[in-house]
Every structure is written in structure tokens, then in C-alpha cells.
Design an enzyme around this catalytic site. Structure first.
Site, short mmCIF file in Angstrom:
data_model
loop_
_atom_site.label_atom_id
_atom_site.label_comp_id
_atom_site.label_asym_id
_atom_site.label_seq_id
_atom_site.Cartn_x
_atom_site.Cartn_y
_atom_site.Cartn_z
N GLU A 1 0.38 -1.30 0.08
CA GLU A 1 0.09 -0.17 -0.01
C GLU A 1 0.93 1.54 0.30
O GLU A 1 1.39 1.60 0.61
CB GLU A 1 -1.08 -0.21 1.53
CG GLU A 1 -1.77 1.00 1.30
CD GLU A 1 -2.19 1.22 2.50
OE1 GLU A 1 -2.13 2.43 2.92
OE2 GLU A 1 -2.70 0.35 3.33
N CYS B 1 -3.50 7.21 5.28
CA CYS B 1 -3.08 6.73 3.82
C CYS B 1 -4.11 7.06 2.86
O CYS B 1 -5.00 7.28 1.75
CB CYS B 1 -3.24 5.38 3.32
SG CYS B 1 -4.13 3.89 4.14
N GLU C 1 0.81 12.96 -4.18
CA GLU C 1 0.57 12.65 -2.16
C GLU C 1 1.29 14.12 -1.82
O GLU C 1 2.63 13.91 -1.49
CB GLU C 1 0.44 11.40 -1.49
CG GLU C 1 0.17 11.38 -0.19
CD GLU C 1 0.06 9.82 0.08
OE1 GLU C 1 -0.36 9.45 1.02
OE2 GLU C 1 1.24 8.93 -0.24
#
Length: 528
Positions: free
Chosen positions: A265, A302, A393
Site C-alpha cells: 500500500e 493513507c 500525495e
């Protein structure tokens, strides 16, 4: 159980001799004792040898025994009491209530997997009995079950020191699948990791599991982590972390003589789409809820809402005004590590200095070394298209609002996005026709689509997907949260015309495990 700074290799506490590191108090930046010795290549080899030696015995433990083992881990973690909570708060800077909740989640998912193991459905037992009289060709007897892949390397995550770490979801699902686990502890919370590791180690012994069922290694740099992935006895990897580190592990795994799956992930900006009627009628309430989600845990999730897409106009201006006002009231938050804080502040500084980005709001200025301000920015649709860095991100409480001229542009921007863990639609009934146009694009790019909510808060259940297309995860066909997480560490084996005495218990004609099975393609429920 006392923190000693040891590796846990099988049942042995071992003093690492490859350098030493200290935990850092997240709030003050001061070192916390004791020193943690790093693993050597010899330590790594010993842990892998023990795991491989344990595999065949562990994967054939009875379903009841394996379930009791998972439950024993959960009980041992609870027995650590305040010692675990206090250390975790100190190492992570996260508030006590958050850590207590995360402990509950960790224990809960271990117990959930215990129930899954007891039921035995994860074996997916299938039987196609022989049909010797079938014409023109007789049918052979075929029976199928799933077995564990082999020893699994799990990398502890920085942002979830319990739920995605030593006894977190990757470890719990791998152990449930019948796979021994070697954990590479995260350097941000070594004391927490050792305490939880000792809880697992204790359960291995009390439940009579093979010694190599679990090991815990410390080590800075790449040597131990990449060494684990390279070792031929490791058959799968569970990882939560940065895109850079995750892609490195993917490259290492792919370069092996026997490539292995890496369930990584890695990166997601979790777009939030504000539809016109909802924005007009509920913009203020949505803005306040958005800021709560954005700043939760200093934004170190996340699933943090890092992108807002909406049609430009007065309703959006009101939303931005409300969100900016709400953010201005949010105290500065402590980040997990000085390194994470530094990276966040640099990324925010880059946004502040970007010629096509406007700063819309900031939170309180921090008063301690590791605290940071939340940040809210806006840009145009054209700039978002033309500057790839605006789609990257930012790990922390920062989000970018994209002002779109119309709904078609919003849809085109959705189509341009990378794979995401979550997407959220804020809609009223009057928005449903517009939202329906977006769903195919969101389904292709997202693991979990929410209506009138935000992605922070991942329920551990049977219908949860915590995954998504690359780069949100390395394999969008899987989930790292929920009961389906066990599937990552299993593979099917078919037995043809195997004598009854040699068949595994799950496939014997008398169904000694008393589990549900599919016979001739039809589900046959176990007797109650």
C-alpha cells in the site's frame, strides 16, 4: 514484559550487533532508551531458516488450534495494558484515545481472523467426484483446497504502530492463512514493536506452535528489509509505506529467480467530489466535516482527503471560506517522526511557492519541535492538468481544491487520476444523475467509493476493501483490511485421483473438519 532492545528470532531474544538505534519521543525529539541492536545477515538467515522449517507443520495445524493461537495473541496484547499504550503514545505522538482505539482494532481483527479460520471457508474446499461411467470420457476425481504461500515478510507501518505493524492486519491474515511471519519493525516505534512481538512470541510457545512461526527483526537502512524480500524462503510480502520504498521492494521481488507477490500500500490522494446541489445546500457542514477528516491524526492517514474537485462559483467560495475558518481553529499536531515532519513541511512550502496555487487556509503554528500546521490550497483545472506535481500525495494535513469550470471538466480530471484507495461523492438526491456518470470512472480507479463521507476510518469487516489500482497498492485485486485480506497469502492446490488416506482433512469424503464445501459446483453446508 520489559523492553530490552532485542531481536526476537523464534523463541530467542537476540541482541542485534549491526549498529544500534534509539526510539525518539515524537513530541520532544529526545531519545528514549534502550538502544535497539540491528539484525545481521546471520540473524536474517536464522529467522528465515526457522520460518521455512515451521511452514509445513504450521500450515497443517488444526483450524481450532490456529484460531486459539490468534486469540492468544489478542489476549496477550491486552495483557500488556498501560505499558504498551504509554510507550506507543510516546513513540508516535498520537493521542492516547487514538492508540487505545487502535489497540482495540488490532485485537478485533485478530479475533475476526480466528473466527474465519474456525469456519474453514477460506480453504474453499471443492470436490468434483469421479464419474467413471461418463461418456465419451470418464471424469477423474478432482479435489481442491487453498494452502498458505509460505513464510511472509511484513513491514511495520509508521502511521499505525499497532493496527498495521507487528500484529497488524498483514501479520494476522498471514498467520490465519497458515504462513509463518517475519516482521521488519518500523524504526519509528521500536519499543512498541518489541512489546507486541513478545506477546506473539509468548502465544507461539503457549499454543505449541512451531518455533519459527514468528520472528521480529530491527535494522536501519535497506539491508535487512531488502534482504528479507530476496531470501528464497520468503514467499510473499506485506508492506505499508511510501511509494518510493514500495516500488523498490517490488523491483527486488521481481528480480528474484522466483518472483513473489508484494502487497504494497503506497500512495493515494483520495479525491472528494462536491456535486452542485449538495455543495449549494450543505457546503458549510461538508466543509467542517472535511477539515475534521483532513486533520485527524495530523493527516497521517493513507485515506486522507488530499484532493477536492468542484465546479467553481459562489457555492465553492462559501465552502472554501468555511473550510479555511474551521482549519484556522485546529491546533498544530505532532507528526510521527522528525523525518515525516520535514518532508511534510517541504511539500507544503513547495505548494505555497507554486505560481499556480493559492493558499486558502492554515492551522495553528506549532509550539513544539515536531508540530505542524494544516494547509489548504486551491488551483485551476488547467494547472492541475499541466503540473504533475499537483497530483502528488502530501503525507499530512494538506489538501488541494481544484476549481473546475463545469461537470465535464470534473469528469475529465477524474479520468486523469492515478489509482486511489478511496473516492468520495458528496451528493443530494438532485445530484444522483450527475453522480451516475462518474461512477464507472471511479470504479476503475478506486478500491472504496463513499457517498457523503470521507475515507478516514476503515471498518474491519467482511465487505471492506482497503486497496486499489496502482499506485495506491501494488495489486488492486486485493485488500489489506477485512476478511478477504487472507486471500493474499493463499494459493489453490488440486488433487486428482488421490487415495482417501492421503487426502488432506478438508477434502476427505467424511468432511472431518465439518466445513462448508462446494461439491459438483454446489455449496454443501456443514452439518450444524
Amino acid at each position: 514484559m520489559n523492553i530490552a532492545g532485542n531481536l526476537l528470532i523464534g523463541q530467542q531474544p537476540v541482541r542485534g550487533t549491526s549498529g544500534s538505534t534509539y526510539a525518539i519521543d515524537a513530541a520532544t525529539g529526545e531519545r528514549i532508551g534502550p538502544a535497539f541492536g540491528g539484525a545481521t545477515k546471520e540473524d536474517l538467515d536464522t529467522a528465515c531458516a526457522l520460518a521455512w522449517a515451521a511452514f509445513d507443520a504450521y500450515r497443517e495445524t488444526s483450524l481450532q488450534s490456529r484460531a486459539q493461537f490468534l486469540e492468544a495473541i489478542a489476549s496477550n496484547i491486552l495483557d500488556l495494558g498501560d505499558k504498551l499504550i504509554d510507550r506507543c503514545v510516546q513513540e508516535s505522538g498520537l493521542p492516547r484515545a487514538r492508540i487505545e482505539g487502535e489497540r482495540g482494532r488490532t485485537v478485533g481483527q485478530l479475533r475476526m481472523f480466528a473466527e474465519i479460520v474456525r469456519a474453514g471457508d477460506f480453504l474453499e474446499a471443492r470436490i468434483d467426484p469421479a464419474q467413471p461411467e461418463r461418456k465419451p470420457l470418464a471424469r477423474v476425481d478432482l479435489r481442491l483446497r487453498h494452502i498458505g504461500l509460505g513464510p511472509v515478510a511484513v513491514f511495520g507501518a509508521s502511521n499505525f504502530p499497532l493496527a498495521f505493524s507487528v500484529a497488524g492486519g498483514d501479520t494476522a491474515s498471514a498467520l490465519a492463512a497458515g504462513c509463518p511471519v517475519i516482521v521488519k519493525a518500523h524504526s519509528a516505534h521500536p519499543g512498541t514493536s518489541e512489546l507486541v512481538g513478545m506477546a506473539i512470541q509468548k502465544a507461539v510457545k503457549s499454543c505449541g506452535m512451531p518455533e519459527g512461526t514468528f520472528s521480529l527483526l530491527f535494522g536501519s537502512g535497506r539491508e535487512i528489509g531488502q534482504g528479507l524480500v530476496r531470501d528464497p524462503r520468503i514467499k510473499a510480502v506485506g508492506f505499508t509505506g511510501s511509494r518510493h520504498a514500495g516500488t523498490e521492494l517490488l523491483s527486488v521481488a521481481a528480480a528474484r529467480p522466483e518472483p513473489i507477490p508484494v502487497y504494497a500500500e503506497m500512495s493515494s490522494i483520495n479525491p472528494v467530489l462536491l456535486f452542485p446541489h449538495a455543495l449549494e445546500t450543505r457546503g458549510d457542514a461538508i466543509a467542517r466535516a472535511f477539515v475534521q477528516s483532513l486533520t485527524l491524526g495530523a493527516g497521517q492517514f493513507c485515506t486522507n482527503p488530499g484532493l477536492i474537485l468542484a465546479v467553481d462559483g459562489s457555492a465553492l467560495e462559501k465552502f472554501i471560506s468555511s473550510a479555511s475558518a474551521a482549519l484556522a481553529d485546529v491546533p498544530a499536531a505532532t507528526m510521527l517522526t522528525p523525518g515525516i515532519r520535514k518532508t511534510f513541511e517541504q511539500a507544503v512550502s513547495n505548494m505555497c511557492g507554486h505560481p499556480h496555487v493559492r493558499t486558502e487556509g492554515r492551522g495553528f503554528v506549532g509550539s513544539t519541535p515536531n508540530q505542524v500546521q494544516g494547509a489548504l490550497f486551491s488551483t485551476t483545472a488547467d494547472a492541475f492538468r499541466n503540473f504533475p506535481e499537483l497530483q502528488e500525495e502530501i503525507f499530512g494535513a494538506s489538501s488541494l481544491i481544484v476549481r473546475c469550470p463545469d461537470m465535464q471538466t470534473m469528469l475529465e480530471l477524474v479520468e486523469s487520476l492515478d489509482g486511489q484507495l478511496t473516492s468520495a461523492l458528496h451528493i443530494d438526491e438532485e445530484d444522483h444523475n450527475d453522480a451516475r456518470r462518474f461512477l464507472p470512472a471511479l470504479e476503475r480507479r478506486t478500491g472504496r467509493i463513499l457517498a457523503n463521507g470521507f475515507g478516514t476510518g476503515v471498518e474491519v469487516g467482511h465487505a471492506m476493501v482497503h486497496g486499489g489500482p496502482y499506485p495506491s497498492t501494488a495489486d488492486g485485486r486485493s485488500t489489506s483490511v477485512g476478511s478477504n485480506a487472507i486471500c493474499r497469502f493463499l494459493r489453490p492446490v488440486s488433487y486428482q485421483d488421490m487415495p482417501e488416506s492421503l487426502l488432506p482433512a478438508a477434502l476427505k469424503s467424511g468432511n472431518p473438519l465439518n466445513i462448508n464445501r462446494r461439491i459438483n459446483g454446489k455449496i454443501t453446508l456443514a452439518p450444524k
